[in-house]
Design an enzyme around this catalytic site. Structure first.
Site: not given
Ligand SMILES: NC(=O)c1ccc[n+]([C@@H]2O[C@H](COP(=O)([O-])OP(=O)(O)OC[C@H]3O[C@@H](n4cnc5c(N)ncnc54)[C@H](O)[C@@H]3O)[C@@H](O)[C@H]2O)c1
Length: 315
Positions: A149
């Site tokens: 990842y």
């Molecule tokens: N939550 C954390 O602690 C954290 C930490 C570091 C980075 N991030 C990054 O922040 C972002 C949001 O994270 P989150 O925790 O809200 O995740 P999440 O899974 O809740 O949200 C991501 C959304 O992206 C959508 N998605 C996935 N692939 C897709 C595609 N091909 N086309 C369109 N939509 C698509 C999913 O359906 C989902 O609703 C991500 O990029 C994640 O890598 C999150």
């Protein structure tokens, strides 16, 4: 007021961001594929409040396939949060999904954003650092991810830099450190803990519980994204961390006290790809954008526990 595209708008952070932009009077086009990493019903709940607003339009589309150009007319900027998240699941055959939803989706979005000359704020991750050489970790530390990842998130950062250099793409990278709060993803530790406390169910701990994280309340993650869109220099990379480093054991102790209940914890082997520690050096974003986190760990955990109590049926 502007119109923004929020990818991943039905996810944890994206749904909060969409609501914050709407509250500021902006128009929001929210794009999400409703991927099956966790149930669609949870994502429908996440996006319900934004969807109720007149200035929000939901676009159910897959970034790896959708022709994006036509959605960018009149869009002032793109918050790119869509991704296949999760460290533990990124090994083995599921890596193909990470390549598709992170690398391919981001490359396609960068193509379209470059042509439309729209700024992209990209949600990267502290996982690009791996077990970092320095704590707190400044942005110029050499990234050495230890999970597939993390490799895809770093790959997205490199793609952004390549598009910036060769096409003039305007991208700002935010490296989020463990974001938590209401609607946190069901696979993440704090949500599993608050649910187990409310339901009276068992909590599976991966590793000793001594692993520690710099944790960021979701409203602070959102305000950093908006600050980056509004006033970051093109090409900037920022750590976004809440400033409180806590071990899993410490978080469990706070939540047990707040819930007035003991957690039934079962220890399992540490998960491959989980780093021992994260700690963000946030001096750059504080100095350049005037951003600072405003929610304490105790306040944030209280909010997440209240959310779980309101949404999970006790056993
Ligand atoms: N939550 C954390 O602690 C954290 C930490 C570091 C980075 N991030 C990054 O922040 C972002 C949001 O994270 P989150 O925790 O809200 O995740 P999440 O899974 O809740 O949200 C991501 C959304 O992206 C959508 N998605 C996935 N692939 C897709 C595609 N091909 N086309 C369109 N939509 C698509 C999913 O359906 C989902 O609703 C991500 O990029 C994640 O890598 C999150």
């Amino acid at each position: 007021m502007s119109r923004y595209l929020v990818t991943g708008c039905a996810g944890f952070i994206g749904s909060h961001l969409a609501e914050a932009l709407l509250a500021e009077g902006h128009d929001v086009v929210g794009l999400d594929s409703f991927s099956d990493y966790y149930p669609r019903s949870v994502k429908e709940e996440n996006v319900a409040a934004a969807r109720a607003g007149e200035r929000f339009r939901l676009l159910e589309a897959d970034l790896a396939e959708e022709p994006l150009e036509r959605h960018l007319a009149g869009v002032a900027g793109i918050f790119h949060l869509a991704a296949q998240p999760g460290v533990r699941g990124s090994w083995g055959t599921s890596f193909a999904q990470y390549v598709r939803d992170n690398l391919l989706a981001t490359q396609r979005l960068l193509e379209a954003a470059s042509a439309a000359r729209a700024r992209v704020v990209f949600a990267s991750s502290s996982s690009v650092y791996g077990n970092a050489a320095a704590y707190p970790t400044p942005e110029d530390t050499r990234p050495r991810p230890i999970s597939p990842y993390g490799v895809t998130k770093l790959g997205c950062e490199h793609l952004a830099a390549a598009y910036a250099a060769e096409t003039g793409a305007d991208v700002v990278v935010l490296r989020y450190f463990t974001v938590y709060g209401p609607r946190q993803r069901p696979d993440m530790a704090f949500t599993r803990i608050v649910r187990a406390l409310v339901e009276g169910a068992e909590f599976r701990v991966f590793g000793t519980g001594e692993q520690s994280r710099d944790v960021t309340y979701v409203a602070d993650a959102v305000s950093a994204a908006i600050a980056a869109m509004e006033r970051a220099p093109a090409g900037a990379v920022y750590n976004v961390g809440g400033g409180t480093e806590a071990s899993l054991r410490e978080v469990v102790a706070i939540l047990e006290r707040l819930a007035g209940r003991r957690l039934d914890a079962r220890h399992e082997a540490a998960a491959a790809g989980d780093v021992r520690r994260t700690a963000a050096d946030t001096s750059r974003i504080r100095a350049e954008l005037g951003w600072a986190p405003t929610t304490s760990l105790e306040q944030g955990l209280e909010a997440q526990l209240a959310w779980a109590a309101a949404t999970v049926a006790p056993r």
